[in-house]
Design a protein around this motif. Structure first.
Motif, short mmCIF file in Angstrom:
data_model
loop_
_atom_site.label_atom_id
_atom_site.label_comp_id
_atom_site.label_asym_id
_atom_site.label_seq_id
_atom_site.Cartn_x
_atom_site.Cartn_y
_atom_site.Cartn_z
N ARG A 370 11.35 3.00 -7.48
CA ARG A 370 9.89 3.05 -7.62
C ARG A 370 9.20 2.64 -6.33
O ARG A 370 8.25 3.28 -5.87
CB ARG A 370 9.45 2.12 -8.75
CG ARG A 370 9.72 2.65 -10.14
CD ARG A 370 9.08 1.76 -11.17
NE ARG A 370 9.43 2.19 -12.52
CZ ARG A 370 9.01 1.58 -13.62
NH1 ARG A 370 8.22 0.53 -13.52
NH2 ARG A 370 9.37 2.03 -14.81
N LEU A 374 6.69 5.01 -3.73
CA LEU A 374 5.27 4.74 -3.50
C LEU A 374 4.94 4.48 -2.04
O LEU A 374 3.77 4.47 -1.67
CB LEU A 374 4.85 3.53 -4.34
CG LEU A 374 4.80 3.76 -5.85
CD1 LEU A 374 4.53 2.46 -6.56
CD2 LEU A 374 3.74 4.80 -6.21
N ALA A 403 -4.70 -1.62 -1.19
CA ALA A 403 -4.45 -0.43 -2.02
C ALA A 403 -2.96 -0.25 -2.27
O ALA A 403 -2.53 0.07 -3.39
CB ALA A 403 -5.03 0.81 -1.34
N LEU A 404 -2.15 -0.47 -1.22
CA LEU A 404 -0.70 -0.36 -1.39
C LEU A 404 -0.19 -1.41 -2.36
O LEU A 404 0.63 -1.12 -3.24
CB LEU A 404 -0.01 -0.51 -0.02
CG LEU A 404 1.53 -0.55 -0.03
CD1 LEU A 404 2.10 0.72 -0.64
CD2 LEU A 404 2.06 -0.78 1.38
N GLU A 406 -1.82 -2.88 -4.77
CA GLU A 406 -2.25 -2.52 -6.13
C GLU A 406 -1.33 -1.47 -6.74
O GLU A 406 -0.96 -1.55 -7.92
CB GLU A 406 -3.69 -2.02 -6.10
CG GLU A 406 -4.73 -3.11 -5.86
CD GLU A 406 -6.13 -2.54 -5.81
OE1 GLU A 406 -6.28 -1.31 -5.96
OE2 GLU A 406 -7.08 -3.33 -5.62
N ARG A 407 -0.96 -0.45 -5.92
CA ARG A 407 -0.06 0.58 -6.43
C ARG A 407 1.29 -0.01 -6.81
O ARG A 407 1.88 0.34 -7.85
CB ARG A 407 0.13 1.68 -5.39
CG ARG A 407 -1.11 2.50 -5.10
CD ARG A 407 -0.76 3.83 -4.45
NE ARG A 407 0.04 3.66 -3.25
CZ ARG A 407 -0.46 3.51 -2.03
NH1 ARG A 407 -1.78 3.49 -1.86
NH2 ARG A 407 0.33 3.38 -0.98
N ALA A 410 1.06 -2.10 -10.06
CA ALA A 410 0.97 -1.22 -11.23
C ALA A 410 2.32 -0.58 -11.53
O ALA A 410 2.71 -0.45 -12.70
CB ALA A 410 -0.09 -0.14 -10.98
N ALA A 411 3.02 -0.16 -10.48
CA ALA A 411 4.32 0.48 -10.70
C ALA A 411 5.34 -0.50 -11.27
O ALA A 411 6.12 -0.16 -12.17
CB ALA A 411 4.85 1.07 -9.38
#
Length: 735
Positions: A370, A374, A403-404, A406-407, A410-411
């Motif tokens: 994952r 990303l 932003a990275l 946060e991604r 979430a992942a």
């Protein structure tokens, strides 16, 4: 020109032929040595495999014979139905034994089964000599093994496996015979006869056994010869011996011939080389090139393995630090900054403990995939070890790093499908930005800052990300400094005890609560709310608890008419030897247990484990009274009052402070007091600071209280003066 070529080629051809001859001889020697070493290695492997099979069988049998129920059903009162279901059917299903017997203390076979079906008792009697060596050795071991006399006080198992296994010949066939002594596990049932029953199993070394063994160890042409047989000198052999050292059978198989295979591959090129110098040179050159290519490939693989994680294939810590160093060094040539993200999975240990390490490895691989998906091509995703990952990103501003992060959060929070089912973990991320101005700090410092931010993310609730801030580092360093100061203070007396009086309805002192105080040489008084959690985090809570108890127990002898309350942490209650520590302190200080009240919180009772139950029972037996501190602030106060022998409950100050201003607070306190009276428990209110609170508590029926209205926590000598003056406090409001 031809002459020159001839003159050059003749010596060259001679040298080539000599080289080829030497090479052939060396190859034959190497092939023979390799074949011999491979044979010895495989024979040793098979011998260990036989022993491993014996160990597996003994471990399969032991849970069924080392069992209180087995003692009841096979010794105390023989139960044929139980024997068939738990000995015959179960062991037949688990290990596929050919014969299963239960031999009683008189040497009689009271249970006989072959392949899961009953057989005549006379069969065992006819073949008893074949089982005699194993049975005799087991009985000798039984004679030297202490027999349990009852359950152990600590609740542990009372018996260890007593088993004997050997290869024996029965009816002309080789069998793996195992004799296991029936014993209790927790001592709730005991052997009544002079000798315990024995569960006797026999597994025939037949074609099915050999096939399974061959598949496990990749053996070819495996077969069994009776006796000490060397019928085929080309086969590998392992002698299967009985307990007397006699060879029962010989296990044969086709040995590997890696040397011969290597030689067969090399013979054709060598013969071609002998045909002529040109061919020899060509073949030699080609093989040299192949060897060089193989070395290059091997070196590349070794380098890759040295720089990458074996489980996930991601860069490891070494390559991560190198990539981070390169990113920082390149800041002067690029615009923007570099970001370091430290990632730690949440609740990973729970998955490992619940589903095993295989599931943990599968989870690590899924999370690695994952994270790699990303991140951009130029970003480095690394696994640092365990459940720790890291990312190095270049040409990234704080907004892009956020932003990275946060991604990634979430992942990581999304469910993960594993072979054991769906699991939910999540992750905490720390982000450290490195720009040109801070490039001098270096890669190690950048990674450390990301770790500091990651731990802050965990402290703030997990499943989130935090950017590194200088205040975090300062707080961490201050915390470490405070930890060192606390260690020193506990050694040199900087930690001392104050006592806060506990009074009845008329203001008469009936007890005191011992409270730890720390006066720092430069920072002054440090709040217990700060240094007690610090002691728990850094492993000092046990020493701090011992210090407080020792001094409180000693001071309790000064006040014969007062009960001294001492707080006990949840970590102390979880220690199996905590009651023993308390008993030792009682003996050391000469204190009387019934003059001491131990205050425990609901956190100490959380989980309702056996260790806590035993600790509370022991403490009550010693004479201590128990109070439930901070009552009403936990999760299951009423259930704890029903399950544990609590003497008193302390109403938390959060309910006392609003008294007189909040009707609901008064109703709650009233309900707690009524509950205590219904359960015949004492009740005391803490944190009483106003006379209005005292009056309302008195109206509600709460007879005891403590707080600043009566007195702050004071040194022991002031309690002495208070007792000498009659033991009645003067209210602060009346002063």
């Amino acid at each position: 020109m031809k002459r020159i070529e001839t003159r050059l080629s003749a010596p060259l051809a001679g040298m080539a032929l000599l080289t080829v001859g030497v090479l052939v001889a060396v190859l034959f020697m190497i092939a023979a040595r390799v074949d011999r070493d491979a044979l010895l290695h495989e024979q040793a492997l098979v011998e260990r495999g036989i022993q491993s099979k014996i160990v597996d069988i003994e471990r399969t049998i032991w849970p069924e014979v080392g069992w209180d129920d087995a003692v009841k059903a096979l010794d105390n009162q023989y139960d044929p139905k139980w024997a068939h279901e738990n000995i015959g059917a179960y062991l037949m299903t688990q290990a596929g034994f050919d014969y299963i017997f239960v031999v009683d203390h008189q040497g009689r076979a009271i249970f006989n089964e072959r392949l899961g079906q009953p057989i005549a008792d006379a069969w065992y009697e006819r073949h008893a000599p074949g089982f005699a060596p194993v049975m005799d050795r087991l009985r000798r071991r039984e004679a030297t093994t202490p027999r349990p006399t009852g359950p152990r006080p600590d609740g542990d198992m009372v018996s260890q496996p007593v088993q004997v296994s050997a290869i024996e010949r029965i009816d002309g066939e080789a069998y793996l015979v195992t004799a296991s002594l029936v014993q209790p596990d927790f001592g709730k049932a005991l052997i009544r006869h002079d000798r315990a029953p024995v569960v006797l199993t026999a597994l025939k070394l037949d074609a099915a056994f050999l096939e399974g063994f061959a598949n496990r160890f990749l053996l070819v042409g495996i077969h069994l010869h009776p006796g000490d047989s060397t019928a085929d000198a080309d086969d590998a052999h392992v002698a299967l011996k009985d307990l007397s050292g006699q060879v029962v059978a010989t296990l044969d198989w086709e040995p590997p011939h890696p040397g011969q295979r290597l030689l067969r591959k090399a013979v054709l090129p060598i013969l071609l080389v002998v045909g002529g110098l040109a061919v020899a040179v060509l073949v030699f050159a080609r093989r040299s090139r192949k060897i060089a290519e193989g070395l290059v490939a091997s070196e590349a693989r070794a380098k890759h393995m040295a720089l990458h994680d074996a489980l996930t294939g991601l860069p490891n810590r070494v390559l991560f630090e190198e990539r981070l160093r390169q990113a920082i060094d390149g800041l002067s040539r690029r615009r923007g900054a570099a970001a370091v993200l430290a990632i730690d999975l949440d609740r990973f240990k729970a998955v490992n403990d619940t589903h095993g390490h295989a599931a943990g490895d599968e989870l690590i691989q899924a999370m690695a995939k994952r994270l790699s998906t990303l991140c951009r091509v130029g970003e480095t995703v690394a696994r640092l070890g365990g459940d720790e990952f890291a990312v190095v990103a270049i040409d990234l501003e704080p907004k892009g790093a956020a932003a990275l992060a946060e991604r990634l959060v979430a992942a990581l929070a999304a469910p993960v499908e594993l072979s054991c089912g769906t699991v939910f973990v999540g992750g905490s991320i720390g982000v450290a930005m490195i720009d040109q101005a801070e490039a001098h700090a270096g890669a190690v410092e950048a990674a450390r800052r990301a770790d500091v931010a990651m731990y802050r993310a965990k402290e703030e609730g997990r499943g989130r990300y935090c950017f590194f801030e200088a205040e975090m580092d300062a707080a961490l360093k201050a915390r470490r400094g405070l930890e060192a100061d606390l260690r020193q203070a506990m050694e040199d007396g900087g930690v001392w005890l104050a006592y806060q009086p506990q009074v009845d309805a008329v203001g008469q002192v009936v007890g005191v609560e011992a409270l730890a105080r720390w006066t720092h040489p430069t920072k002054g008084a440090i709040s217990p709310a700060a240094f007690v959690p610090l002691a728990e985090d850094c492993g000092l809570i046990d020493a701090l608890g011992q210090l407080v108890m020792r001094r409180a127990f000693t001071d309790s002898r000064r006040w014969k008419d007062l009960k001294v309350a001492v707080n006990v942490s949840a970590l102390q209650m979880k220690q199996a030897d905590f009651p023993d520590q308390v008993a030792l302190l009682l003996h050391e200080t000469g204190a009387v247990a019934d003059k001491i009240e131990l205050e425990i919180t609901e956190g100490a009772l959380l989980g309702d484990d056996e260790t806590t139950h035993r600790a509370i029972e022991r403490l009550r037996e010693m004479g201590f009274s128990l109070a439930l501190d901070d009552f009403g602030t936990g999760y299951s106060s009423l259930s704890y009052l029903r399950r544990y022998p609590i003497d008193k409950i302390k109403i938390d100050r959060s309910f006392i402070t609003p008294l007189g201003e909040d009707k609901e607070a008064g109703a709650v306190v009233h309900a707690i007091v009524r509950l205590a009276k219904a359960l015949r428990l004492s009740v005391i209110a803490e944190g009483v600071e106003t006379d209005a609170q005292r009056q309302q508590l008195k109206e509600i029926g709460c007879a005891q209280a403590q707080g600043f209205l009566f007195s702050a926590a004071v040194p022991a000598d002031q309690i002495d003066a208070l007792v000498e003056g009659g033991g009645r406090v003067k209210l602060t409001a009346d002063a």
